[in-house]
Write a protein that holds these residues in place. Structure first.
Motif, PDB file in Angstrom:
ATOM      1  N   VAL A  71       9.704   1.452  -5.063  1.00 49.30           N
ATOM      2  CA  VAL A  71       8.617   2.095  -5.466  1.00 49.30           C
ATOM      3  C   VAL A  71       9.136   2.338  -6.872  1.00 49.30           C
ATOM      4  O   VAL A  71       9.926   2.705  -7.420  1.00 49.30           O
ATOM      5  CB  VAL A  71       8.582   3.511  -4.767  1.00 49.30           C
ATOM      6  N   GLU A  72       8.118   1.869  -7.806  1.00 50.83           N
ATOM      7  CA  GLU A  72       8.285   1.845  -9.505  1.00 50.83           C
ATOM      8  C   GLU A  72       7.159   2.436  -9.963  1.00 50.83           C
ATOM      9  O   GLU A  72       5.949   2.537  -9.537  1.00 50.83           O
ATOM     10  CB  GLU A  72       8.368   0.390  -9.890  1.00 50.83           C
ATOM     11  N   PHE A  73       7.568   3.435 -10.680  1.00 44.96           N
ATOM     12  CA  PHE A  73       6.764   4.697 -11.369  1.00 44.96           C
ATOM     13  C   PHE A  73       7.225   5.056 -12.591  1.00 44.96           C
ATOM     14  O   PHE A  73       8.150   5.197 -12.791  1.00 44.96           O
ATOM     15  CB  PHE A  73       6.073   5.748 -10.551  1.00 44.96           C
ATOM     16  N   GLU A  74       6.198   5.611 -13.460  1.00 48.77           N
ATOM     17  CA  GLU A  74       6.336   6.266 -14.598  1.00 48.77           C
ATOM     18  C   GLU A  74       5.958   7.468 -14.508  1.00 48.77           C
ATOM     19  O   GLU A  74       4.652   7.776 -14.164  1.00 48.77           O
ATOM     20  CB  GLU A  74       5.961   5.606 -15.855  1.00 48.77           C
ATOM     21  N   THR A 131       1.907   6.692  -6.838  1.00 46.78           N
ATOM     22  CA  THR A 131       0.973   7.558  -7.332  1.00 46.78           C
ATOM     23  C   THR A 131       1.365   8.820  -6.974  1.00 46.78           C
ATOM     24  O   THR A 131       1.094   9.771  -8.119  1.00 46.78           O
ATOM     25  CB  THR A 131      -0.367   7.146  -6.610  1.00 46.78           C
ATOM     26  N   LYS A 132       1.668   9.426  -5.918  1.00 53.99           N
ATOM     27  CA  LYS A 132       2.101  10.803  -5.509  1.00 53.99           C
ATOM     28  C   LYS A 132       3.200  11.173  -6.462  1.00 53.99           C
ATOM     29  O   LYS A 132       3.278  12.238  -7.196  1.00 53.99           O
ATOM     30  CB  LYS A 132       2.698  11.027  -4.136  1.00 53.99           C
ATOM     31  N   LEU A 133       4.232  10.382  -6.697  1.00 51.67           N
ATOM     32  CA  LEU A 133       5.418  10.830  -7.745  1.00 51.67           C
ATOM     33  C   LEU A 133       4.855  10.713  -9.163  1.00 51.67           C
ATOM     34  O   LEU A 133       5.445  11.662  -9.832  1.00 51.67           O
ATOM     35  CB  LEU A 133       6.531   9.620  -7.425  1.00 51.67           C
ATOM     36  N   ARG A 134       4.002   9.675  -9.500  1.00 50.61           N
ATOM     37  CA  ARG A 134       3.769   9.916 -10.901  1.00 50.61           C
ATOM     38  C   ARG A 134       2.948  11.039 -11.223  1.00 50.61           C
ATOM     39  O   ARG A 134       3.143  11.701 -12.362  1.00 50.61           O
ATOM     40  CB  ARG A 134       2.671   8.646 -11.142  1.00 50.61           C
ATOM     41  N   TYR A 176       0.686  -1.243  -0.141  1.00 47.30           N
ATOM     42  CA  TYR A 176      -0.040  -0.145   0.062  1.00 47.30           C
ATOM     43  C   TYR A 176       0.927   1.344   0.114  1.00 47.30           C
ATOM     44  O   TYR A 176       0.814   2.130  -0.761  1.00 47.30           O
ATOM     45  CB  TYR A 176      -0.886  -0.021   1.356  1.00 47.30           C
ATOM     46  N   ALA A 177       1.773   1.251   0.852  1.00 52.35           N
ATOM     47  CA  ALA A 177       2.791   2.657   0.994  1.00 52.35           C
ATOM     48  C   ALA A 177       3.316   2.500  -0.492  1.00 52.35           C
ATOM     49  O   ALA A 177       3.608   3.868  -0.862  1.00 52.35           O
ATOM     50  CB  ALA A 177       3.833   2.411   2.101  1.00 52.35           C
ATOM     51  N   ALA A 178       3.979   1.557  -1.002  1.00 49.76           N
ATOM     52  CA  ALA A 178       4.737   1.604  -2.145  1.00 49.76           C
ATOM     53  C   ALA A 178       3.656   2.215  -3.080  1.00 49.76           C
ATOM     54  O   ALA A 178       4.268   3.197  -4.205  1.00 49.76           O
ATOM     55  CB  ALA A 178       5.440   0.593  -2.738  1.00 49.76           C
ATOM     56  N   GLU A 179       2.650   1.693  -3.271  1.00 45.12           N
ATOM     57  CA  GLU A 179       1.693   2.217  -4.411  1.00 45.12           C
ATOM     58  C   GLU A 179       1.298   3.620  -4.082  1.00 45.12           C
ATOM     59  O   GLU A 179       1.096   4.402  -5.242  1.00 45.12           O
ATOM     60  CB  GLU A 179       0.422   1.090  -4.533  1.00 45.12           C
TER      61      GLU A 179
END
Length: 52
Positions: free
Chosen positions: A46-49, A18-21, A11-14
């Motif tokens: 934490v992975e994001f685009e 989301t905040k970063l994306r 949950y924390a990673a997602e």
């Protein structure tokens, strides 16, 4: 926060991804909560685009 302790790191990673994306802000209380969670989730990634 999910009630199951086993889901909190995901949950924390997602949430962070989301905040970063989307370039969303984080207030001081939220930052403190996320940092406390991160301390419990060593090794989590934490992975994001970034949004276009």
């Amino acid at each position: 926060m999910p009630p199951a302790p086993s889901a909190r790191c995901r949950y924390a990673a997602e949430w962070t991804a989301t905040k970063l994306r989307w370039g969303l802000s984080v207030d001081p209380a939220e930052a403190d909560a996320l940092q406390a969670l991160a301390a419990e989730c060593r090794g989590a990634t934490v992975e994001f685009e970034p949004s276009a």
